[in-house]
Design an enzyme around this catalytic site. Structure first.
Site, PDB file in Angstrom:
ATOM      1  N   ASN A  39     -46.874  90.506 152.177  1.00 15.58           N
ATOM      2  CA  ASN A  39     -46.529  91.659 153.014  1.00 15.58           C
ATOM      3  C   ASN A  39     -45.622  92.608 152.237  1.00 15.58           C
ATOM      4  OD1 ASN A  39     -44.153  89.753 153.615  1.00 15.58           O
ATOM      5  ND2 ASN A  39     -45.872  88.843 154.732  1.00 15.58           N
ATOM      6  N   GLU A  85     -43.297  88.001 158.558  1.00 12.35           N
ATOM      7  CA  GLU A  85     -42.096  87.878 157.721  1.00 12.35           C
ATOM      8  C   GLU A  85     -41.136  89.051 157.920  1.00 12.35           C
ATOM      9  OE1 GLU A  85     -41.494  85.179 156.488  1.00 12.35           O
ATOM     10  OE2 GLU A  85     -43.193  84.259 155.441  1.00 12.35           O
ATOM     11  N   HIS A 167     -43.179  78.196 148.509  1.00  5.41           N
ATOM     12  CA  HIS A 167     -43.792  79.307 149.245  1.00  5.41           C
ATOM     13  C   HIS A 167     -44.217  80.432 148.300  1.00  5.41           C
ATOM     14  CE1 HIS A 167     -43.631  81.959 153.113  1.00  5.41           C
ATOM     15  NE2 HIS A 167     -44.533  82.387 152.257  1.00  5.41           N
TER      16      HIS A 167
HETATM   17  P1  13P Z   1     -48.352  88.181 157.480  1.00  7.22           P
HETATM   18  O1  13P Z   1     -49.844  88.410 157.382  1.00  7.22           O
HETATM   19  O2  13P Z   1     -47.909  87.929 158.888  1.00  7.22           O
HETATM   20  O3  13P Z   1     -47.598  89.319 156.813  1.00  7.22           O
HETATM   21  O4  13P Z   1     -47.980  86.837 156.703  1.00  7.22           O
HETATM   22  C1  13P Z   1     -48.440  86.576 155.408  1.00  7.22           C
HETATM   23  C2  13P Z   1     -47.547  85.675 154.622  1.00  7.22           C
HETATM   24  O5  13P Z   1     -47.681  85.624 153.415  1.00  7.22           O
HETATM   25  C3  13P Z   1     -46.510  84.860 155.302  1.00  7.22           C
HETATM   26  O6  13P Z   1     -45.601  84.340 154.370  1.00  7.22           O
END
Ligand code: 13P
Length: 229
Positions: A39, A85, A167
């Protein structure tokens, strides 16, 4: 929503939306994420923040899909759902008034360091110039949680990048394009360090050079980043 928010978007919001969309599509085109992951956001300068919507493909994304929220995360304009996020982006803006853009992505080599829970050393000069020093790693917290947002902003310190354990990566910059550039520098460095470790024992940039380039980073950040502080 007040009258200004219901009216046609201001020029500042239109420009912010264009900058966020451009960086988000470039992030996808450069392979820093797969599918709808990642994002991007930008500070508008009127107290609002423009975010990519949650779970929408980047190639089909249009500026009309982007969402504007206030500093507390309340939606002020846009029909879609803001990124899950949102808390992470807003905590970076809250902590650093000069930050104008935030990118969260899952680049391959940087994410290997995040899974191995190792920081990425500033083994080449450009990392110090553009990131400010080593890329540190913050503790694991659940995706989308307020705790993750706080941990990211805390571990970021006065640098442009931080790894999120198991992550991915968060980068900040003067604007969304600058934050994307920081993400590309980090990913390139992670790849280089990974390869250099396979070849042997990587050397280090001399400490004096690191200190001088860190001062250059701080000077650029203080003198040319704006935000709406
Ligand atoms: P979103 O599509 O809600 O932005 O989330 C993607 C993501 O990478 C979560 O860490």
């Amino acid at each position: 929503m007040n009258a200004e928010d219901r009216a046609a978007p201001s020029r500042a919001r239109q420009e912010a939306a264009r900058a966020v969309l451009e960086a988000a599509q470039a992030m996808y085109a450069k392979g820093l994420v797969e599918g709808t992951a990642g994002n991007v956001s930008g500070r508008v300068g009127d107290g609002t923040f423009c975010l990519t919507p949650s779970s929408l493909g980047y190639e089909a994304m249009r500026t009309s899909d982007l969402v504007f929220v206030d500093a507390d995360g309340g939606a002020v304009a846009g029909d879609g759902h803001p990124s899950s996020e949102k808390a992470l982006h807003l905590s970076c803006y809250r902590q650093w008034a000069e930050v104008g853009g935030v990118v969260h992505c899952h680049p391959l080599y940087a994410s290997m360091f995040a899974v191995a829970r190792q920081s990425i050393p500033a083994a080449i000069e450009e990392v110090v110039i553009y990131i400010g020093g080593d890329v540190e790693i913050c503790d694991y917290h659940l995706t989308g949680s307020d705790e993750l947002g706080e941990a990211v902003a805390g571990a970021l310190g006065e640098r442009s990048a931080v790894l999120m354990a198991n992550h991915g990566l968060v980068t900040v910059g003067r604007d969304p394009a600058d934050a994307l550039h920081a993400a590309l520098v980090v990913e390139r460095t992670a790849h280089i360090v990974w390869g250099a470790r396979l070849l042997g024992t990587p050397g280090s940039v001399p400490e004096k050079v690191n200190q001088d380039f860190a001062a250059v980073y701080r000077w650029v950040r203080e003198s040319s980043w704006g935000g709406d502080a």
